[in-house]
Motif scaffolding. Sequence first.
Motif, short mmCIF file in Angstrom:
data_model
loop_
_atom_site.label_atom_id
_atom_site.label_comp_id
_atom_site.label_asym_id
_atom_site.label_seq_id
_atom_site.Cartn_x
_atom_site.Cartn_y
_atom_site.Cartn_z
N THR A 106 -4.46 -2.38 -7.72
CA THR A 106 -5.46 -1.32 -7.86
C THR A 106 -4.76 0.04 -7.80
O THR A 106 -3.77 0.20 -7.09
CB THR A 106 -6.54 -1.38 -6.77
N PHE A 110 -2.87 -6.65 -3.70
CA PHE A 110 -3.51 -7.62 -2.81
C PHE A 110 -3.25 -9.05 -3.29
O PHE A 110 -3.02 -9.27 -4.48
CB PHE A 110 -5.03 -7.40 -2.78
N GLY A 135 -7.99 2.68 -5.86
CA GLY A 135 -9.13 1.82 -5.56
C GLY A 135 -9.79 1.22 -6.79
O GLY A 135 -10.79 0.50 -6.66
N CYS A 195 0.87 -1.18 0.00
CA CYS A 195 0.00 0.00 0.00
C CYS A 195 0.89 1.21 0.00
O CYS A 195 1.75 1.35 0.88
CB CYS A 195 -0.87 -0.02 1.26
N ARG A 199 -2.89 6.49 -5.31
CA ARG A 199 -2.67 5.44 -4.33
C ARG A 199 -2.52 4.11 -5.04
O ARG A 199 -3.29 3.80 -5.94
CB ARG A 199 -3.85 5.39 -3.36
N ASP A 238 -2.12 -0.09 -4.56
CA ASP A 238 -2.27 -1.24 -3.67
C ASP A 238 -2.06 -2.54 -4.43
O ASP A 238 -2.48 -2.65 -5.58
CB ASP A 238 -3.66 -1.28 -3.05
#
Lengths: 283, 283, 283, 283
Positions: A46, A36, A49, A25, A32, A34
Amino acid sequence: MDLWFSERHTPNVKFSIRVDRQLYCGQSEFQRIDVFESKEFGRFLTLDGYMMLTEKDEFIYHEMITHVPMAVHPTVRKVLVIGAGDGGVIRELTRYPSIDHIDLVEIDPLVLEVCRKYLPQTSCRLDDERVHIRFEDGLKYIRTRENEYDLIIVDSTDPFGPGEGLFTKEFYGNCFKALRDDGIMVNQHESPFYEEDAAAMQRAHKRIVDSFPISRVYQAHIPTYPSGHWLFGFASKQYHPVHDLQAVTWNLLGLSTRYYTTRLHTGAFALPAYVEELLRDVE
Amino acid sequence: MDLWFSERHTPNVKFSIRVDRQLYCGQSEFQRIDVFESKEFGRFLTLDGYMMLTEKDEFIYHEMITHVPMAVHPTVRKVLVIGAGDGGVIRELTRYPSIDHIDLVEIDPLVLEVCRKYLPQTSCRLDDERVHIRFEDGLKYIRTRENEYDLIIVDSTDPFGPGEGLFTKEFYGNCFKALRDDGIMVNQHESPFYEEDAAAMQRAHKRIVDSFPISRVYQAHIPTYPSGHWLFGFASKQYHPVHDLQAVTWNLLGLSTRYYTTRLHTGAFALPAYVEELLRDVE
Amino acid sequence: MDLWFSERHTPNVKFSIRVDRQLYCGQSEFQRIDVFESKEFGRFLTLDGYMMLTEKDEFIYHEMITHVPMAVHPTVRKVLVIGAGDGGVIRELTRYPSIDHIDLVEIDPLVLEVCRKYLPQTSCRLDDERVHIRFEDGLKYIRTRENEYDLIIVDSTDPFGPGEGLFTKEFYGNCFKALRDDGIMVNQHESPFYEEDAAAMQRAHKRIVDSFPISRVYQAHIPTYPSGHWLFGFASKQYHPVHDLQAVTWNLLGLSTRYYTTRLHTGAFALPAYVEELLRDVE
Amino acid sequence: MDLWFSERHTPNVKFSIRVDRQLYCGQSEFQRIDVFESKEFGRFLTLDGYMMLTEKDEFIYHEMITHVPMAVHPTVRKVLVIGAGDGGVIRELTRYPSIDHIDLVEIDPLVLEVCRKYLPQTSCRLDDERVHIRFEDGLKYIRTRENEYDLIIVDSTDPFGPGEGLFTKEFYGNCFKALRDDGIMVNQHESPFYEEDAAAMQRAHKRIVDSFPISRVYQAHIPTYPSGHWLFGFASKQYHPVHDLQAVTWNLLGLSTRYYTTRLHTGAFALPAYVEELLRDVE
């Protein structure tokens, strides 16, 4: 562990993936970022988001954005890739020995760094010696290029945030200028299904149609993108995406693929009636 | 109102639709039946909590399961439809003046009743005089039929629960027997993407291949079904789904469609490499 | 970022917290351990996907499990804490200068290590020189102790998984034996609201009642635990939790608290009628 | 059936209940009204998507808002209830033979109609002959009343939407005027836990403190309200809620309750330290 990543495809539709753990992150100057880990889709990336890619279905997007133009243009030597910091397009392009120069223009160095570390499946060929990485805004980079590339692949994010400029008329005009006389531009072209996506898709199409003599749209099934029905734009100065398909030549290359085939190539340009109508409305 | 219907496409993937209100909820002898109203998809029908159709995207499924065989077979007069209590297939079939008899065999009378009341968009032609409705188990009905139909459309639910029998070898064998010498059977064929769906798809395909000389699979983008990538099976005694396409004839009928076109017809049989491989594995 | 941690309080009730990022994820010999960062609750710790504590409301649990017995027993010198690897109980206990020895028996060293690193708010006093940490199963540890502690605090997880043994009759009997003649045992006692929790609470209560002459239950509002209504058990050889409250003495200590007060102390033992009845049923 | 109603307790916290089916959905002049059936909570009522009551835990709210003042005031004969169209407060009040007149002022006739039909558990006593129903805005109704009631119960929705006026200084001042010299006003007083709720609670408290000589706050565990920690305001001209508790008298009435007891009555006024501080800040 009941930990779920969701993306709202519209304010009233949600697609959710159970996350096993978050691997990364971070916040760059632009967005931003990320990464996962999930049971169903493996790792996924992502930005702000929004789903960019998953290990399970990225092959569809990357094969379709790369091999379609490569199977049409007979002699691609120099390629410009805009966006695509994850390296998936590069991975597919570097499989072609005929290509001798690839410029990768990615605005955000952190995306590249994160993908190198956490997404080797796509970033694995970023160190190929033909690849020249430039951390720049694609919108600015393209302004100064002229008659230089055989192929431009615009692997942008959605038409808001950092990717916004890559959907403007100015940008497409400069792509035209940067291409050689038989050059091709391919771009990710959003989805026709949900109303807002369809409107963005139409806007992009209109601008491309205004800039290129030949402009066609093709489709693929990408389960982790909104509606699963995703479009790509094929814009060209000379070659027709279907009539000029070099099926025999491409198949002789012996590239193994999981989604793309030259048979599917033609099929992908056969769009549903309602999509044809959406496109016609702005042509 | 934060009221959401979700369907688990796998234990780790969820697709969710914001519900405005529930219009109907009932339990028949066979299954639980619900109808919801939503902003994004209009009304939608679920059976035992599984999405059957939405007003927004049902045209894709119903056009593709109906017009593909109708554009191949030159003279369809008598049709058997199994399942399909929502009436969507009937709506498409009744647009053909050449058809003079349709048997609709639906196991659950309540599905029909509910769809008549709450889903006029699909059930609107159930009262066409050519339509003969029988509330029976399709698996049993088909046993006694012989050399009778030009076309059988198997519009089943998933291969568990009430729809299970419609995926068996016995059933497909009996469909073959019930068809005339140039008959065609089309069925909904699940999805290739998620592991469990793909396995069900392969099982069904193997059984059809064993029962029919010609057996091909085609695809469509159905956003509200798992992965958005949905398959249909085309099984036939004589006609090839692509080579025998009567494009000119079909287009002369002047049927207006929103998804199906004769160009897309051919494209729909061009499957991704990994789907071809899944099918080859069981052929 | 639409990333949510959910806990099912029952199969039909879900409590969800938006996660900003995951700070830690690991698997010990005993359980999966996660630490998340959230906007609403600050950092929070889960074990096997069950909420253990959040920075926003842990003060309620830790004050109530610690200060209630400390305000009743006039001279606590030696304390045994079982579980509690997060350090919250230790933080509260070390505020009492009269305590000169604390044994912390935690089965899972990784919990302690993770909390030291990611949850300084609770783990801040684990290095107090009076604290003696033993990585052992509390159930086994207690077997060999006799007439040794003034206070035992059982800060267990739920009565399944690693915490299961801490809800057995054997365990409570051994706690009795390990306490001095005026010793007190306090334990987290589950919730009375949802059916399954209430049954677990009754089972625990019955076993404590069988082991101790005085056994009372008190409550607190803990928003992140199922139903928000949480119980604690107060079991004692001699002191009554309300009649023997040393309010003046405790207030003279000048400890600043955010939930506990000596007025609330008494109020916390005034249970709703239905909880009294649940307890009476097993007394 | 994966159908869930969720309420956002803050933008980052969600409480979700699995719905079996929706029983009612309607729009009045004032608000959207829904009734759902659920396995865990039985039927529940929402207004504009906010949880009002569930069959499983409404007894807590209704007992606490009614019996606390009734156990303090020795001779309540005439009561005004504002809001409360569900009838829960009326059900509790009508258990007292000493009361001979209840005015129920509810702004929305549809709430009453829906609750009569779908929520007999709370609406069961609305036809008691002592109950006089007026469909009026409580804020306006109260303006013209003077020295008339022994008890006013303000069972409002949250301080936005139709219930907003019931949290104003004007309203509380008029309640004071409408009460007899020893009258009591009780109101639902929001929650102290989440920041925005706490601010609303403080605003309401400040206004009540400014209007009444005696003003205290008490609490209950209400699992389906935000944080599960809910407050009530007790405002009075003369009686102190704890010192003037008529425990013996009340218990002689022999009313059977599931949450309220006279022991818990006193305990409910013992607030956590942080809540005391929030209140002190505005007193």
